[in-house]
Design a protein around this motif. Structure first.
Motif, PDB file in Angstrom:
ATOM      1  N   LYS A   1      -2.021   7.294   6.537  1.00  0.00           N
ATOM      2  CA  LYS A   1      -1.427   8.368   7.334  1.00  0.00           C
ATOM      3  C   LYS A   1      -0.092   8.819   6.759  1.00  0.00           C
TER       4      LYS A   1
ATOM      5  N   LYS B   1       0.913  12.575   5.340  1.00  0.00           N
ATOM      6  CA  LYS B   1       2.051  13.326   5.883  1.00  0.00           C
ATOM      7  C   LYS B   1       2.949  13.872   4.786  1.00  0.00           C
ATOM      8  N   ASN B   2       3.179  13.077   3.733  1.00  0.00           N
ATOM      9  CA  ASN B   2       4.090  13.497   2.660  1.00  0.00           C
ATOM     10  C   ASN B   2       3.653  12.840   1.361  1.00  0.00           C
TER      11      ASN B   2
ATOM     12  N   ALA C   1       7.514   8.297   5.322  1.00  0.00           N
ATOM     13  CA  ALA C   1       6.424   8.592   6.264  1.00  0.00           C
ATOM     14  C   ALA C   1       5.579   7.343   6.520  1.00  0.00           C
TER      15      ALA C   1
END
Length: 290
Positions: A65, A69-70, A77
């Motif tokens: 995840k 996100k980044n 993140a």
């Protein structure tokens, strides 16, 4: 590609769910209590529901995840996902990870170093960063980027370089298998010239399959090099004793990546409580790959 990515995530979670039943028992105790554990049955020291997984899967999901996100610079993140998970007061958190998350001071690398020297008696070579690193190899298409992010995600909590070294070797194997190379040949190629080279012989390790990352990695390599099927890998690790959920999860991740999701027995896949989340995560990793 989706079949392989799903196979990796499900393979890891299945190993975790299977091994969660026998964690901390010796091989003899497992035999006396269960005979041979061949199915996901729950229970064990964590009183797991049938199909429930532990910190191995939870932190792997957190790494995935965070990357999504980044992807350019995912460490912060990933850290946010770690802290979010830790705040849920999970049943199972490793000592090194709990120490770092519980004393996090705004800088992951500084927190890991401080924990190593001041709180852990310079013992941070656990297997907690190895158990979660697989999504890095599933997502990035550049091997150097895989190595960099793999090392960084390890150093977030595990200051000892032995932990990062094991993660990098593991993810190099995963990267090459994802891109079409045979698992056993890739393992042999990647561990030559490393502290794990003796594993090529296929002999059982002389160490216990405990939480020390070097011991864990030796047992993971043993199961992968000497087994002929996904089931043989995860069932073997589950019944060997000690840190069974983590050894079975780490080995299961590569075994599932190699054989693919479709080849994993349905009796394992269908019992996982996180089945839908893992399917969605695999799809997102595939769609976002860079």
């Amino acid at each position: 590609m989706l079949n392989k990515i799903k196979g990796a995530l499900f393979g890891l979670a299945i190993g975790d769910a299977l091994g969660g039943t026998t964690e901390f028992l010796t091989k003899v105790e497992i035999s006396q209590k269960y005979g041979v554990v061949r199915e996901i049955i729950g229970g064990g020291c964590w009183r797991l529901e049938k199909g429930e997984t532990t910190d191995d899967t939870a932190m792997t999901v957190a790494v995935a995840k965070g990357i999504l996100k980044n992807s350019e610079d995912p460490i912060e993140a990933i850290g946010e996902e770690f802290l979010k998970w830790y705040e849920t007061r999970p049943k199972d958190v490793g000592m090194i990870i709990s120490t770092v998350l519980g004393t996090f001071n705004g800088s992951w690398f500084n927190s890991a170093e401080k924990a190593h020297y001041q709180l852990l008696q310079e013992r941070s070579a656990g297997n907690g960063s190895l158990m979660r690193c697989l999504p890095v190899a599933l997502f990035y298409q550049n091997l150097k980027k895989v190595e960099t992010v793999t090392r960084d995600q390890s150093n977030m909590t595990h200051f000892d370089p032995m932990a990062a070294e094991a993660c990098v070797i593991y993810n190099r194997i995963a990267f090459h298998v994802l891109h079409g190379k045979a698992l056993k040949k890739t393992i042999q190629d990647e561990i030559k010239g490393t502290i794990y080279e003796s594993s090529i012989s296929g002999e059982k390790p002389a160490c216990p399959p405990d939480g020390f990352v070097v011991n864990t990695m030796k047992w993971v390599l043993y199961w992968l090099l000497t087994s002929e099927s996904f089931s043989e890998v995860v069932i073997g690790a589950t019944n060997e004793g000690h840190d069974t959920d983590t050894v079975a999860a780490i080995a299961g991740g590569l075994a599932g990546l190699s054989c693919g999701y479709e080849a994993i027995p349905n009796n394992f896949k269908n019992k996982l409580l996180l089945k839908q989340e893992l399917e969605q995560l695999a799809y997102e990793l595939l769609q976002g790959r860079n």
